[in-house]
Motif scaffolding. Structure first.
Motif, PDB file in Angstrom:
ATOM      1  N   GLU A 107     -11.240   5.046  -5.584  1.00 39.24           N
ATOM      2  CA  GLU A 107     -10.727   5.183  -6.943  1.00 39.24           C
ATOM      3  C   GLU A 107      -9.618   6.242  -7.019  1.00 39.24           C
ATOM      4  OE1 GLU A 107     -11.492   3.537  -9.836  1.00 39.24           O
ATOM      5  OE2 GLU A 107     -12.550   2.147  -8.535  1.00 39.24           O
ATOM      6  N   LYS A 108      -9.842   7.375  -6.406  1.00 45.12           N
ATOM      7  CA  LYS A 108      -8.870   8.473  -6.478  1.00 45.12           C
ATOM      8  C   LYS A 108      -7.552   8.124  -5.792  1.00 45.12           C
ATOM      9  CE  LYS A 108      -9.401  12.325  -7.520  1.00 45.12           C
ATOM     10  NZ  LYS A 108      -9.036  13.084  -8.726  1.00 45.12           N
ATOM     11  N   ALA A 152     -19.158   8.535  -1.678  1.00 42.74           N
ATOM     12  CA  ALA A 152     -17.905   9.224  -1.356  1.00 42.74           C
ATOM     13  C   ALA A 152     -16.780   8.220  -1.099  1.00 42.74           C
ATOM     14  CB  ALA A 152     -18.099  10.126  -0.141  1.00 42.74           C
ATOM     15  N   LEU A 153     -17.096   7.116  -0.395  1.00 40.40           N
ATOM     16  CA  LEU A 153     -16.085   6.082  -0.161  1.00 40.40           C
ATOM     17  C   LEU A 153     -15.623   5.455  -1.468  1.00 40.40           C
ATOM     18  CD1 LEU A 153     -17.245   4.050   2.987  1.00 40.40           C
ATOM     19  CD2 LEU A 153     -15.310   5.611   2.787  1.00 40.40           C
ATOM     20  N   ALA A 154     -16.566   5.160  -2.349  1.00 38.01           N
ATOM     21  CA  ALA A 154     -16.212   4.546  -3.631  1.00 38.01           C
ATOM     22  C   ALA A 154     -15.323   5.479  -4.449  1.00 38.01           C
ATOM     23  CB  ALA A 154     -17.479   4.196  -4.414  1.00 38.01           C
ATOM     24  N   HIS A 155     -15.674   6.755  -4.478  1.00 36.20           N
ATOM     25  CA  HIS A 155     -14.886   7.716  -5.256  1.00 36.20           C
ATOM     26  C   HIS A 155     -13.506   7.904  -4.636  1.00 36.20           C
ATOM     27  CE1 HIS A 155     -14.614  10.755  -8.361  1.00 36.20           C
ATOM     28  NE2 HIS A 155     -14.127  11.625  -7.483  1.00 36.20           N
ATOM     29  N   GLY A 156     -13.459   7.921  -3.297  1.00 37.97           N
ATOM     30  CA  GLY A 156     -12.166   8.046  -2.632  1.00 37.97           C
ATOM     31  C   GLY A 156     -11.270   6.850  -2.893  1.00 37.97           C
ATOM     32  N   ASN A 204     -13.524  -2.611 -18.123  1.00 41.34           N
ATOM     33  CA  ASN A 204     -12.071  -2.696 -18.241  1.00 41.34           C
ATOM     34  C   ASN A 204     -11.468  -1.307 -18.090  1.00 41.34           C
ATOM     35  OD1 ASN A 204      -9.573  -3.807 -18.603  1.00 41.34           O
ATOM     36  ND2 ASN A 204      -9.714  -3.892 -20.838  1.00 41.34           N
ATOM     37  N   VAL A 205     -11.575  -0.750 -16.878  1.00 45.04           N
ATOM     38  CA  VAL A 205     -11.091   0.598 -16.603  1.00 45.04           C
ATOM     39  C   VAL A 205     -10.023   0.523 -15.541  1.00 45.04           C
ATOM     40  CG1 VAL A 205     -13.190   1.799 -17.268  1.00 45.04           C
ATOM     41  CG2 VAL A 205     -12.957   0.975 -14.933  1.00 45.04           C
ATOM     42  N   THR A 206      -9.016   1.354 -15.679  1.00 43.93           N
ATOM     43  CA  THR A 206      -7.929   1.446 -14.691  1.00 43.93           C
ATOM     44  C   THR A 206      -7.677   2.905 -14.405  1.00 43.93           C
ATOM     45  OG1 THR A 206      -6.925  -0.546 -15.592  1.00 43.93           O
ATOM     46  CG2 THR A 206      -5.571   0.833 -14.140  1.00 43.93           C
ATOM     47  N   LYS A 207      -8.026   3.308 -13.194  1.00 41.00           N
ATOM     48  CA  LYS A 207      -7.848   4.703 -12.796  1.00 41.00           C
ATOM     49  C   LYS A 207      -6.635   4.812 -11.883  1.00 41.00           C
ATOM     50  CE  LYS A 207     -12.686   6.067 -13.125  1.00 41.00           C
ATOM     51  NZ  LYS A 207     -13.819   6.707 -12.459  1.00 41.00           N
ATOM     52  N   THR A 208      -5.911   5.855 -12.068  1.00 43.85           N
ATOM     53  CA  THR A 208      -4.755   6.108 -11.218  1.00 43.85           C
ATOM     54  C   THR A 208      -4.986   7.386 -10.442  1.00 43.85           C
ATOM     55  OG1 THR A 208      -3.706   7.242 -13.056  1.00 43.85           O
ATOM     56  CG2 THR A 208      -3.168   4.923 -12.756  1.00 43.85           C
ATOM     57  N   PRO A 209      -4.450   7.510  -9.261  1.00 46.19           N
ATOM     58  CA  PRO A 209      -4.669   8.702  -8.447  1.00 46.19           C
ATOM     59  C   PRO A 209      -3.952   9.909  -9.020  1.00 46.19           C
ATOM     60  CG  PRO A 209      -3.123   7.230  -7.351  1.00 46.19           C
ATOM     61  CD  PRO A 209      -3.622   6.505  -8.540  1.00 46.19           C
ATOM     62  N   LEU A 235       0.825  -1.197   0.000  1.00 50.74           N
ATOM     63  CA  LEU A 235       0.000   0.000   0.000  1.00 50.74           C
ATOM     64  C   LEU A 235       0.858   1.245   0.000  1.00 50.74           C
ATOM     65  CD1 LEU A 235      -2.771  -0.845   2.624  1.00 50.74           C
ATOM     66  CD2 LEU A 235      -3.176  -0.182   0.270  1.00 50.74           C
ATOM     67  N   SER A 236       0.499   2.219  -0.853  1.00 47.82           N
ATOM     68  CA  SER A 236       1.136   3.525  -0.776  1.00 47.82           C
ATOM     69  C   SER A 236       0.494   4.316   0.353  1.00 47.82           C
ATOM     70  CB  SER A 236       0.979   4.276  -2.098  1.00 47.82           C
ATOM     71  OG  SER A 236      -0.381   4.604  -2.305  1.00 47.82           O
ATOM     72  N   LEU A 237       1.003   5.505   0.631  1.00 46.36           N
ATOM     73  CA  LEU A 237       0.479   6.313   1.722  1.00 46.36           C
ATOM     74  C   LEU A 237      -0.972   6.709   1.471  1.00 46.36           C
ATOM     75  CD1 LEU A 237       1.042   7.710   4.397  1.00 46.36           C
ATOM     76  CD2 LEU A 237       1.875   9.715   3.112  1.00 46.36           C
ATOM     77  N   GLN A 238      -1.288   7.127   0.232  1.00 42.96           N
ATOM     78  CA  GLN A 238      -2.655   7.526  -0.089  1.00 42.96           C
ATOM     79  C   GLN A 238      -3.626   6.361   0.064  1.00 42.96           C
ATOM     80  OE1 GLN A 238      -2.544  10.852   0.135  1.00 42.96           O
ATOM     81  NE2 GLN A 238      -3.801  11.092  -1.696  1.00 42.96           N
ATOM     82  N   GLU A 239      -3.226   5.202  -0.430  1.00 42.91           N
ATOM     83  CA  GLU A 239      -4.090   4.019  -0.321  1.00 42.91           C
ATOM     84  C   GLU A 239      -4.309   3.636   1.132  1.00 42.91           C
ATOM     85  OE1 GLU A 239      -1.787   1.319  -2.542  1.00 42.91           O
ATOM     86  OE2 GLU A 239      -2.214   2.237  -4.488  1.00 42.91           O
ATOM     87  N   ALA A 240      -3.245   3.732   1.943  1.00 45.19           N
ATOM     88  CA  ALA A 240      -3.364   3.387   3.360  1.00 45.19           C
ATOM     89  C   ALA A 240      -4.300   4.353   4.085  1.00 45.19           C
ATOM     90  CB  ALA A 240      -1.984   3.398   4.014  1.00 45.19           C
TER      91      ALA A 240
END
Length: 559
Positions: free
Chosen positions: A417-418, A411-415, A554-559, A16-21
C-alpha cells in the motif's frame, strides 16, 4: 497501423515506479524463499524488517509495528486455550466420548472419526488432533481384525471337529479323499487370512486419510481454527480499515461452519466409495451385531475408563473454553447489538475478539489446577498449587513461528500500500472485469488449491490475499467474494504428504502410498472448490452482502 496501436498501448500502460519495483522485488524474493524453504519460513517473514527500511519503502518503526497487531493477539490467545485443552487431555476425553456415541460399524466409525477430528481441529491445531486420533483408529481397527481372525479360527475348529465326527465311519475307505479335504481346508484358511488382511489394510488407509482430511476441513470452520483464517481477518483490517469489523468470530463461523459440514459429508462419501464401497449391510451393519463390533467398542470404552473421572483442572479448562466461545459469538452477533457494543464499543471498536481471547486465556495462569482446601493451624503447610497453565508448557508447545509469519504477511500488505504496488496491480487487472465474477472465483480457488500443495497454506494466503484485494477493488466486486473462497481453498492440501503436517502424520502411520493420497485428494480438491463457491454464492451473499461493492472498499492510497 498495428505498430501505431502497439506504440499507443505502450504509452498508456502503467509502468512500475522505482518504489513499486522495490516492493515487488521483496515480495518475489520472499515468495521464492517460502516455496523453496531454503531458510526457515519465520526467518523469511522477517525480511521486510531488513529490506523495507534499507530500500526506503517504510521506516523501521512502521514495519516492526505490523508484527504485533490485533489479529496476532487473537491467534495467540486462541492458541493458549488450545494448549490448555491439550495439556489436560480434555480433547482425548471429548474424542472418545463421541466415538462411544457413534459406534464401531466401518462407515459409522469413519464418519465418527471425521466428525471428532473436525470438531477438535476447530479449536486446537490440525496436527495435534490428527496425531491424537490416528493411534485410536489404529487400535480399534486392529481389534476388529484380531476378533474377526479369532472368530474364523474358532469356526474352522468347530467345522473340523464336526467333519471329523461325520467321517470317522469312512476313515478306512476314504483316507485319500480325507487328505485332499484337509489340504483344501488349509488352503481356504490361508486365502481367508490374506483376504482379511487386505480388507483391513485398505480400511486403515481410508481411516488414516479420513482423519487427516477432516483435520484440514475442520480448521476452516472457525476464525482461529487455522492460520489462513486469521490472515484473512488481518489483511481485511489492514487494507480496508473502514470495513466496520465485517470479519469477526460470529460472522466467520456463520459462513464457514455450514461449508465445513457440507465438505465433510462429501469427503466421507468419496472415501466411503474408494475404500469401503456401498455395501450397506456390511458397512452400516443394518441392525446386526458381531463379536468384533463389541470387542472394538470395548477397546474405546477401556481407553475412556483409563482417563478416570473429570478432574478439577479439566472442568475449569472446559468452563473457560465454553465461556470464550460464547463471548466470541455474542460480542458482535450482527442481528442484535452484542455485549461489547452495549458496554464498550459505543463510538469506537475498543473491545475486539483479540481482547476476549487474551482476557480468557490469562485466567488460565491465575486459576489453580487443584481445588484449594481449607487447612487448620496445626496442619503442615501445603505445597503451592500450579496453575492450569504455566509458561514452561506454553514455551514448549506454542508455535512461535506462526506469529512471525502472520506479521510478515501484514508487513508485506502494508508495504504494498505504501509503495503504490497495490494500486498498480489493481490498474493492471482491470481487464478482468469482463469475466463473470463466479468464474474468476473458481479459477482463483483452483490456482490457490494447486499452489498450496507445494507451499505452506500460511505463505500461500500471505502472498495471494493482497493481490486479490487489489484486483477486487479494481474490477469493483466485493473483496470478500474472492478473498474468502481463496482463503479456505488454501486449506485444501489433500494430494501430497508434504502439503500439510496432518498429511505427513497420516502418511507415516497408515501404510499409505503417495498414489493413494493423490487419487483421493485430487477429487477432493475439486469437491472443495465447488463447495466453497456454492457457499459464497448462496448464504455468503446473504451474510456479507456480496452482491454490492461496499463503500469501505473504494479506497485509493498513494505512497
Amino acid at each position: 497501423m498495428t505498430t501505431v496501436i502497439y506504440r499507443e498501448w505502450l504509452l498508456d500502460k502503467p509502468y512500475l515506479s522505482l518504489q513499486e519495483a522495490k516492493c515487488g522485488f521483496v515480495i518475489i524474493l520472499m515468495a521464492l524463499y517460502w516455496c523453496m524453504e531454503c531458510i526457515p519460513l519465520a526467518v523469511t517473514a522477517l525480511l521486510p524488517v531488513i529490506l523495507f527500511p534499507m530500500m526506503g519503502i517504510m521506516e523501521s518503526d512502521e514495519v516492526c509495528i505490523q508484527y504485533l497487531k490485533d489479529s496476532n493477539m487473537l491467534f495467540f490467545g486462541g492458541l493458549l486455550v488450545a494448549i490448555a485443552v491439550e495439556h489436560w487431555n480434555l480433547h482425548r476425553r471429548i474424542a472418545l466420548q463421541v466415538l462411544l456415541l457413534v459406534g464401531v460399524k466401518p462407515s459409522l466409525l469413519m464418519i465418527g472419526f471425521m466428525i471428532t477430528t473436525a470438531f477438535l481441529s476447530m479449536w486446537i491445531s490440525n496436527t495435534a488432533s490428527t496425531a491424537m486420533m490416528l493411534p485410536i483408529a489404529n487400535a480399534v481397527l486392529q481389534q476388529l481384525c484380531d476378533t474377526e481372525a479369532n472368530a474364523e479360527e474358532r469356526n474352522c475348529r468347530l467345522t473340523a471337529v464336526r467333519d471329523g465326527q461325520e467321517n470317522r465311519a469312512f476313515e478306512l475307505d476314504d483316507s485319500k479323499e480325507s487328505d485332499d479335504t484337509k489340504f483344501k481346508a488349509g488352503d481356504s484358511s490361508e486365502q481367508r487370512k490374506l483376504k482379511r488382511e487386505e480388507k483391513y489394510t485398505k480400511l486403515l488407509k481410508g481411516m488414516s486419510l479420513s482423519v487427516c482430511y477432516a483435520a484440514s476441513i475442520g480448521g476452516t470452520a472457525t476464525l482461529t481454527g487455522t492460520t489462513p483464517n486469521v490472515i484473512l481477518k488481518g489483511q481485511i483490517d489492514e487494507l480496508f480499515p473502514e470495513n466496520g469489523g465485517i470479519i469477526n468470530f460470529a460472522s466467520f463461523f456463520g459462513f464457514s461452519f455450514p461449508n465445513m459440514v457440507l465438505m465433510l459429508a462429501l469427503s466421507w462419501l468419496w472415501l466411503q466409495f474408494m475404500f469401503l464401497g456401498f455395501n450397506f449391510r456390511e458397512s452400516f451393519g443394518c441392525g446386526t451385531k458381531k463379536d468384533g463390533d463389541l470387542e472394538a467398542y470395548r477397546v474405546i470404552k477401556d481407553e475412556y475408563k483409563k482417563l478416570g473421572r473429570m478432574s478439577f483442572a479439566e472442568s475449569c479448562v472446559l468452563v473457560i473454553f465454553t465461556l470464550l466461545v460464547l463471548m466470541w459469538f455474542t460480542r458482535e452477533p450482527g442481528f442484535i447489538p452484542g455485549w461489547a457494543t452495549v458496554l464498550f464499543n459505543k463510538d469506537k471498536s475498543y473491545v475486539t475478539d483479540g481482547t476476549v481471547a487474551m482476557f480468557m486465556s490469562s485466567l488460565l495462569f491465575c486459576i489453580p489446577s487443584t481445588f484449594p482446601r481449607c487447612q487448620s493451624r496445626h496442619d503442615a503447610p501445603a505445597e503451592a498449587h500450579s496453575a492450569l497453565l504455566t509458561w514452561d508448557v506454553v514455551h514448549e508447545k506454542m508455535p512461535w513461528n506462526i506469529l512471525l509469519l502472520l506479521g510478515g504477511g501484514f508487513a508485506l500488505a502494508h508495504g504494498s500500500e505504501k509503495s503504490g504496488l497495490s494500486q498498480w496491480l489493481g490498474e493492471s487487472l482491470i481487464p478482468l472485469q469482463n469475466i463473470p465474477p463466479f468464474a474468476i472465483s473458481i479459477l482463483l480457488c483452483l490456482l490457490v488449491a494447486m499452489f498450496t500443495e507445494c507451499s505452506s497454506n500460511t505463505a500461500t494466503t500471505t502472498l495471494f490475499l493482497p493481490i486479490l484485494a487489489s484486483m477486487a477493488t479494481a474490477i469493483k466486486i466485493h473483496p470478500l467474494y474472492i478473498m474468502f473462497p481463496c482463503t479456505i481453498s488454501a486449506s485444501l492440501a489433500f494430494m501430497l504428504p508434504v502439503a500439510t503436517p496432518p498429511n505427513a502424520v497420516a502418511f507415516s502411520y497408515g501404510n499409505l502410498k503417495v498414489m493413494d493420497m493423490a487419487k483421493a485428494g485430487f477429487i477432493l480438491n475439486f469437491v472443495g472448490v465447488i463447495t466453497i463457491n456454492i457457499a459464497i454464492n448462496t448464504w455468503g451473499v446473504a451474510i456479507f452482502q456480496l452482491n454490492t461493492f461496499p463503500s469501505w472498499a473504494n479506497v485509493t492510497k498513494t505512497p
